[in-house]
Design an enzyme around this catalytic site. Structure first.
Site, PDB file in Angstrom:
ATOM      1  CG  HIS A 208      58.856  40.979  59.611  1.00  0.00           C
ATOM      2  ND1 HIS A 208      58.252  42.180  59.893  1.00  0.00           N
ATOM      3  CD2 HIS A 208      60.158  41.253  59.369  1.00  0.00           C
ATOM      4  CE1 HIS A 208      59.158  43.142  59.845  1.00  0.00           C
ATOM      5  NE2 HIS A 208      60.322  42.611  59.529  1.00  0.00           N
TER       6      HIS A 208
ATOM      7  CB  CYS B 177      73.810  51.180  55.661  1.00  0.00           C
ATOM      8  SG  CYS B 177      72.020  51.439  55.788  1.00  0.00           S
TER       9      CYS B 177
ATOM     10  CB  CYS C 220      72.113  47.468  56.198  1.00  0.00           C
ATOM     11  SG  CYS C 220      71.382  47.900  54.651  1.00  0.00           S
TER      12      CYS C 220
ATOM     13  CB  CYS D  20      72.156  52.361  51.924  1.00  0.00           C
ATOM     14  SG  CYS D  20      71.594  50.655  52.067  1.00  0.00           S
TER      15      CYS D  20
ATOM     16  CG  HIS E 201      67.713  51.018  53.726  1.00  0.00           C
ATOM     17  ND1 HIS E 201      68.666  50.139  54.172  1.00  0.00           N
ATOM     18  CD2 HIS E 201      66.540  50.556  54.207  1.00  0.00           C
ATOM     19  CE1 HIS E 201      68.101  49.196  54.900  1.00  0.00           C
ATOM     20  NE2 HIS E 201      66.819  49.409  54.928  1.00  0.00           N
TER      21      HIS E 201
ATOM     22  CE  LYS F 177      63.059  44.199  52.308  1.00  0.00           C
ATOM     23  NZ  LYS F 177      64.131  44.598  53.193  1.00  0.00           N
TER      24      LYS F 177
ATOM     25  CE  LYS G 268      55.484  51.252  60.681  1.00  0.00           C
ATOM     26  NZ  LYS G 268      54.064  51.085  60.826  1.00  0.00           N
TER      27      LYS G 268
END
Ligand code: MSP
Length: 510
Positions: free
Chosen positions: A20, A125, A128, A143, A146, A306, A309
């Site tokens: 972010h 999903c 998403c 997904c 994910h 990627k 969290k």
């Protein structure tokens, strides 16, 4: 000229991480640079607070969705000053003004004949908040992002007639080859459009956490339509008592990550066309920061993923800021991963870049230049003018950086500045002021060398301000020349005189 630039708005159901921070720092660099050019800049960021993932997270925690977002949104809002980010407003999609604007624009899209009622059946999903095509869902119904199980959804929806915009979008891509940047993302978006567009759900009716559909309050708008409109809605209420939409719309740049390409380069222009609103100039798509995942372990090559969290491989921006300051983090993110590409980041690389480039290249250049002016000239920059050959290289940086940043080449622009930082360091070695200082007959030469270094350092610092603002402000204050505008960033500006002493700009970590 007005310059409007945005970050994506961040989901509040996770804590802020470096991914972010990355989008936000990039936009801040561009916004600060354009302010230095004297443009009328508006920089927007904020939080995306509606949708099923938030409703589900609140339910798990036994709080209302509103309580959850009110608790989490400040974590993102607080990230901005800690990153030293200069956003002009922080939009929250739960702001009543935003919600009213969403209802107004989407009702207009319906009035224009682009909405119909139907039943959605397909793969979804929740992570998403995205509906997946059969091709994306594949045979195992996972997904693609994910790798978690997709849900089979069947519900009453309003649909947006996306398919009706296929030809308009192809024409847009034909006419504006820089609508999506960089080029490989343009190609990806275009291929998606040319593969055939299907209509998309505009509303959901199985949960209530969202902006109510004004013509049927049993429905809430699908979160992506609500979220995308932040870019437009915020301008109407960001400045108290003033609507700056006409001043800033359409945006020059939406900066986004590659995972949200489809929404910004297909859905968003189609929505704007449907509403009869002007389209943004550019969508710039950056890559992912990747980290070796600690979960994979073992002797084999570390798997790069990627950073997010849920993957458990987060490089904590707050920890870096606490130890090294926001500027070091800002510089590292823009330097180590070529903007627009994916790239690996690690604490080990961070340490190398901090020491070799920030502490040694730039920090030492500043320290020794200032120290020599105190030692040899009692703290006053001699008014001897800059060495013409050096001046040519240094003064060229302003145009070069402006041109690179016009194409959002943030890493290239930083590289262009660093060439000058290195050039100045070489100049110190070549001229060896400590040798000149031993010979009174060479006082003029020493004057010229010290003036060249101080002028060069000042110009480079001004141009570097967007990347490392706090450091540059400290340095320019020391030089007694705090002006930041690029128009005055040349070695002939003659701004230097008495200077102060300087503490190390990038001290060695304890
Ligand atoms: N809420 C949506 C965006 C709506 S915009 C109308 C969303 N939010 S997000 O919080 O999941 O992601 C926000 C941005 O952070 C995206 O641009 C995403 O690409 C970026 N990043 C998240 N993890 C990232 C990395 N590891 N590396 C670089 N950026 C990544 O999507």
């Amino acid at each position: 000229m007005s310059f409007y630039i945005t970050t994506p708005i961040y989901y509040v159901n996770a804590a802020p991480h470096l991914g972010h921070a990355y989008s936000t720092i990039a936009v801040d660099v561009m916004a600060r640079h354009m302010r230095q050019r004297g443009e009328d800049v508006f920089f927007l960021t904020g939080t995306d607070e509606h949708g099923e993932p938030v409703a589900l997270a609140a339910e798990r925690e036994g709080v209302t969705p509103q309580q959850l977002v009110d608790r989490n949104a400040p974590r993102f809002k607080d990230l901005m000053p800690r990153l030293n980010v200069s956003n002009d407003f922080f939009v929250r999609t739960t702001d009543p003004e935003h919600q009213a604007k969403v209802q107004e624009v989407l009702a207009r899209i319906r009035d224009n004949g682009h909405v119909y009622e139907g039943v959605y059946e397909g793969w979804y999903c929740p992570r998403c908040a995205d509906f997946k095509t059969d091709a994306e869902a594949g045979e195992d119904h996972l997904c693609p992002i994910h790798r978690t199980e997709l849900i089979r959804e069947k519900e009453d929806n309003y649909f947006f007639r996306l398919s009706a915009f296929q030809d308009d979008l192809v024409r847009l891509f034909d006419e504006r080859p820089d609508f999506v940047m960089p080029r490989h993302r343009y190609n990806e978006a275009r291929a998606f459009i040319e593969s055939g567009l299907q209509d998309v759900s505009l509303s959901r009716s199985t949960f209530t956490w969202g902006v109510p559909v004004p013509w049927n309050p049993e429905h809430v708008f699908y979160v992506w339509f609500d979220a995308l409109l932040n870019y437009y809605s915020a301008l109407s209420y960001a400045k108290p008592g003033e609507d700056v939409t006409d001043r800033f719309w359409p945006a020059q740049y939406h900066v986004i990550g590659k995972d949200i390409l489809k929404f910004h380069t297909v859905f968003w222009p189609a929505m704007l066309l449907a509403a009869g609103l002007p389209l943004p100039e550019h969508v710039f798509v950056h890559g992912f920061l990747l980290m070796a995942s600690p979960k994979t372990g073992g002797d084999g090559p570390a798997e790069l993923m990627k950073m997010s969290k849920s993957m458990g491989n987060v490089l904590d921006p707050f920890a870096i800021i606490d130890e090294f300051g926001a500027d070091a983090l800002r510089y590292y993110c823009m330097r180590d991963v070529s903007f627009g590409q994916d790239g690996e980041v690690s604490t080990a690389r961070f340490a190398v870049v901090y020491e070799s480039e920030l502490a040694n290249d730039f920090g030492n250049l500043a320290s020794r230049t200032i120290a020599m002016i105190h030692r040899y000239r009692d703290g006053t920059v001699p008014s001897a003018g800059c060495d013409p050959e050096l001046a040519r290289t240094i003064d060229g940086v302003v145009g070069e950086v402006s041109e690179l940043l016009d194409r959002a080449d943030l890493t290239g622009a930083l590289e262009a500045v660093w060439l000058r930082v290195r050039r100045l360091n070489r100049y110190v070695e070549e001229q060896a002021p400590w040798v000149l200082a031993k010979d009174d007959a060479r006082a003029n030469e020493l004057d010229r060398v010290l003036a060249s270094l101080a002028e060069g350092l000042r110009v480079v610092a001004v141009v570097l301000h967007p990347w490392i603002p706090a450091t540059v402000e400290k340095l320019l204050a020391t030089l007694g020349a705090p002006e930041l505008e690029l128009a005055g960033a040349c070695t002939t500006a003659g701004r230097l005189g008495a200077i102060e002493k300087l503490e190390p700009l990038f001290p060695k970590p304890k």
